[in-house]
Scaffold this motif. Structure first.
Motif, mmCIF file in Angstrom:
data_model
loop_
_atom_site.group_PDB
_atom_site.id
_atom_site.type_symbol
_atom_site.label_atom_id
_atom_site.label_comp_id
_atom_site.label_asym_id
_atom_site.label_seq_id
_atom_site.Cartn_x
_atom_site.Cartn_y
_atom_site.Cartn_z
ATOM 1 N N ASP A 45 41.314 31.960 37.119
ATOM 2 C CA ASP A 45 40.957 32.622 35.858
ATOM 3 C C ASP A 45 40.808 34.098 36.182
ATOM 4 O O ASP A 45 39.771 34.543 36.654
ATOM 5 N N LEU A 46 41.880 34.849 35.941
ATOM 6 C CA LEU A 46 41.931 36.209 36.476
ATOM 7 C C LEU A 46 41.664 37.281 35.421
ATOM 8 O O LEU A 46 41.850 38.468 35.682
ATOM 9 N N LEU A 47 41.233 36.849 34.238
ATOM 10 C CA LEU A 47 40.977 37.814 33.174
ATOM 11 C C LEU A 47 39.865 38.781 33.596
ATOM 12 O O LEU A 47 38.786 38.349 34.024
ATOM 13 N N GLY A 48 40.122 40.077 33.506
ATOM 14 C CA GLY A 48 39.118 41.076 33.851
ATOM 15 C C GLY A 48 38.928 41.266 35.352
ATOM 16 O O GLY A 48 38.072 42.033 35.778
ATOM 17 N N VAL A 49 39.762 40.592 36.163
ATOM 18 C CA VAL A 49 39.632 40.720 37.621
ATOM 19 C C VAL A 49 40.547 41.846 38.111
ATOM 20 O O VAL A 49 41.673 41.990 37.646
ATOM 21 N N GLU A 50 40.050 42.677 39.042
ATOM 22 C CA GLU A 50 40.847 43.770 39.606
ATOM 23 C C GLU A 50 42.091 43.222 40.301
ATOM 24 O O GLU A 50 42.064 42.106 40.834
ATOM 25 N N ARG A 51 43.137 44.054 40.362
ATOM 26 C CA ARG A 51 44.414 43.590 40.926
ATOM 27 C C ARG A 51 44.259 43.040 42.358
ATOM 28 O O ARG A 51 44.769 41.963 42.663
ATOM 29 N N ALA A 52 43.559 43.791 43.236
ATOM 30 C CA ALA A 52 43.483 43.354 44.638
ATOM 31 C C ALA A 52 42.805 41.987 44.720
ATOM 32 O O ALA A 52 43.244 41.101 45.463
ATOM 33 N N GLU A 53 41.751 41.836 43.925
ATOM 34 C CA GLU A 53 41.022 40.564 43.919
ATOM 35 C C GLU A 53 41.914 39.445 43.339
ATOM 36 O O GLU A 53 41.917 38.322 43.836
ATOM 37 N N ALA A 54 42.659 39.783 42.288
ATOM 38 C CA ALA A 54 43.547 38.794 41.664
ATOM 39 C C ALA A 54 44.617 38.345 42.664
ATOM 40 O O ALA A 54 44.905 37.147 42.788
ATOM 41 N N VAL A 55 45.204 39.309 43.387
ATOM 42 C CA VAL A 55 46.243 38.950 44.366
ATOM 43 C C VAL A 55 45.635 38.081 45.470
ATOM 44 O O VAL A 55 46.253 37.102 45.911
ATOM 45 N N ALA A 58 43.854 45.258 35.618
ATOM 46 C CA ALA A 58 44.940 44.427 36.164
ATOM 47 C C ALA A 58 45.662 43.622 35.099
ATOM 48 O O ALA A 58 46.773 43.145 35.325
ATOM 49 N N ASN A 59 45.051 43.449 33.904
ATOM 50 C CA ASN A 59 45.716 42.622 32.888
ATOM 51 C C ASN A 59 46.803 43.377 32.132
ATOM 52 O O ASN A 59 47.534 42.771 31.359
ATOM 53 N N VAL A 60 46.948 44.715 32.355
ATOM 54 C CA VAL A 60 48.042 45.396 31.649
ATOM 55 C C VAL A 60 49.369 44.975 32.295
ATOM 56 O O VAL A 60 49.454 44.846 33.512
ATOM 57 N N GLY A 61 50.375 44.752 31.469
ATOM 58 C CA GLY A 61 51.637 44.188 31.957
ATOM 59 C C GLY A 61 52.345 45.116 32.931
ATOM 60 O O GLY A 61 52.965 44.668 33.882
ATOM 61 N N ILE A 62 52.253 46.412 32.668
ATOM 62 C CA ILE A 62 52.896 47.386 33.550
ATOM 63 C C ILE A 62 51.768 48.216 34.140
ATOM 64 O O ILE A 62 51.099 48.970 33.432
#
Ligand code: HEM
Length: 404
Positions: A14-24, A387-391
């Motif tokens: 559940d990656l909503l609102g999670v920073e990119r590095a953490e999501a990866v 991180a949730n922005v597509g680009i």
């Protein structure tokens, strides 16, 4: 016997609102456990071969046209617009369009613009060069792609600002407040539509050496693009070709700024530009993933995805798959190309149509900046977009360097 995907015991994301590095990091942990993970909207594939398999599987369709509904907006204008886009088209309709337009997006067409690309980056950089400091996103990355796209299409210089404003407003589609932004999005889309129609009318009687003329002239066995299709393609190029390139340039420089030895190497050996582009896009791609929807019941690796199931592909973790790159986390612009290309341009039938142009833009900008920004260092923290922005990429990239 194949098992329905929702019956499997899978790692949950559940990656909503999670920073990119953490999501990866979470996606990589899921990748170790299973080829498939669950997310709140459907499923995610994280490994290289599976990402490619999903993107090449015609039974999975682009999920772009689901975006308005997923954002809680049921606007007919937006729905039609998304559905008409090449990015959302499928089957024979999509194949016909790609066949007609692909030759106009050749590497040769992109190469023709290389001197212009160098001129644009050089002039943008001139403005900040003497101070030894800049905020690269606002100073170089943001303004860089619009003149290139306008030059490619054949729009006159005095109208670049209009294109820039339309692109900014139409991009609000991805800002997370679709309902609030809709009036501005619609107004910009209508103005762009009118402008492009006038441009097409002009070109029909006076073909020139530009992308729009090439698309007008494109013909296959008597088949040609209609005016509506030409308008859609022009808008797709403007929308798909600006924010992607500017974010990727900022991602690539941000990464190199944190590896000063490789920045210095690129300045010294500009012939490494192509490898530097592929390696920075592999490590930090502006597009971290794309979504597909099962158009029918799809069986893959003994798992059934019922029609309508949403499947996300994680380009970011596929690009760091240890099955494809030795020491995938090592960042090295001298890495020899492998048989597996990095996936930030996607794969399969929707593979980025502008990849040659984007590669040329990055290959021209990076060595030029490396040469002109010796001793590059961060001049404060990088501010990343959510991180949730597509680009995705840096919102601010403050840098300092020794003025050459
Ligand atoms: C670094 C910059 C770029 C990146 C990372 C990028 C990434 C992508 C990706 C991932 C896709 C596939 C999306 C999917 O499968 O759902 C795509 C498609 C597309 N891109 Fe790019 N892109 C970039 C630059 C450009 C440029 C400069 C142009 C135009 C000149 C462009 C035009 C397109 C078009 C028209 C499509 C749709 C192709 C189709 O659906 O058949 N892109 N891009």
């Amino acid at each position: 016997m194949a098992t329905p995907a929702h019956e499997l015991d899978l790692p949950a994301l559940d990656l909503l609102g999670v920073e990119r590095a953490e999501a990866v990091a979470a996606l990589k942990a899921a990748r170790e456990q299973h080829w498939l993970a669950r997310n709140p909207l459907g499923f995610t594939v994280t490994r290289y071969d599976d990402v490619v398999a999903v993107l090449r599987d015609r039974r999975f369709h682009s999920a772009l046209s689901l975006l308005p509904a997923m954002s809680g907006v049921s606007d007919e204008f937006l729905q039609n617009r998304q559905q008409r886009s090449i990015l959302a088209m499928e089957g024979p309709e999509h194949a016909r369009l790609r066949r007609l337009v692909a030759p106009a997006f050749s590497p040769k067409g992109a190469d023709r613009l290389r001197p212009f690309m160098r001129q644009v980056v050089g002039e943008l950089f001139d403005a900040v060069a003497p101070s030894g400091r800049c905020e690269l996103v606002a100073d170089v990355c943001e303004p860089y792609p619009i003149p290139i796209i306008c030059e490619l299409l054949g729009a006159p210089k005095e109208d670049w600002k209009l294109f820039s404003a339309w692109a900014t407003d139409i991009f609000r589609i991805f800002n997370g407040d679709l309902a609030g932004d809709l009036p501005r999005i619609k107004a910009a889309a209508a103005e762009l539509d009118d402008y492009v129609r006038a441009m097409i009318a002009e070109r029909r009687s006076d073909l020139r050496d530009d992308l729009l003329s090439a698309m007008i002239a494109a013909e296959e066995q008597g088949d040609r693009l209609s005016t509506d299709e030409l308008v859609m393609m022009t808008e797709a190029v403007l929308m798909a070709g600006t924010d992607t390139t500017r974010n990727q340039l900022a991602c690539s420089v941000a990464l190199l700024a944190q590896h000063p030895d490789q920045w210095a190497l690129l300045a010294e050996r500009p012939e490494l530009a192509s490898q530097a582009v592929e390696e920075t896009m592999r490590h930090l791609g502006a597009v971290a993933g794309t979504a597909r929807v099962a158009a029918e019941d799809v069986e893959l690796h003994d798992v059934v995805f019922p029609a309508g199931t949403l499947v996300m592909t994680s380009l970011a973790t596929a690009n760091l798959d240890p099955a494809k790159w030795p020491e995938p986390e090592r960042f090295d612009i001298t890495r020899e190309p492998t048989t597996s290309p990095q996936l930030t341009f996607g794969s399969g039938i929707h593979y980025c149509l502008g990849a040659s142009l984007a590669r040329a833009e990055l290959q021209e900008a990076l060595p030029l900046l490396a040469r002109r920004m010796p001793d590059l260092a961060l001049d404060g923290p990088i501010e990343w977009k959510p991180a949730n922005v597509g680009i995705w990429g840096p919102a601010r990239l403050p840098l300092r360097f020794t003025p050459a």
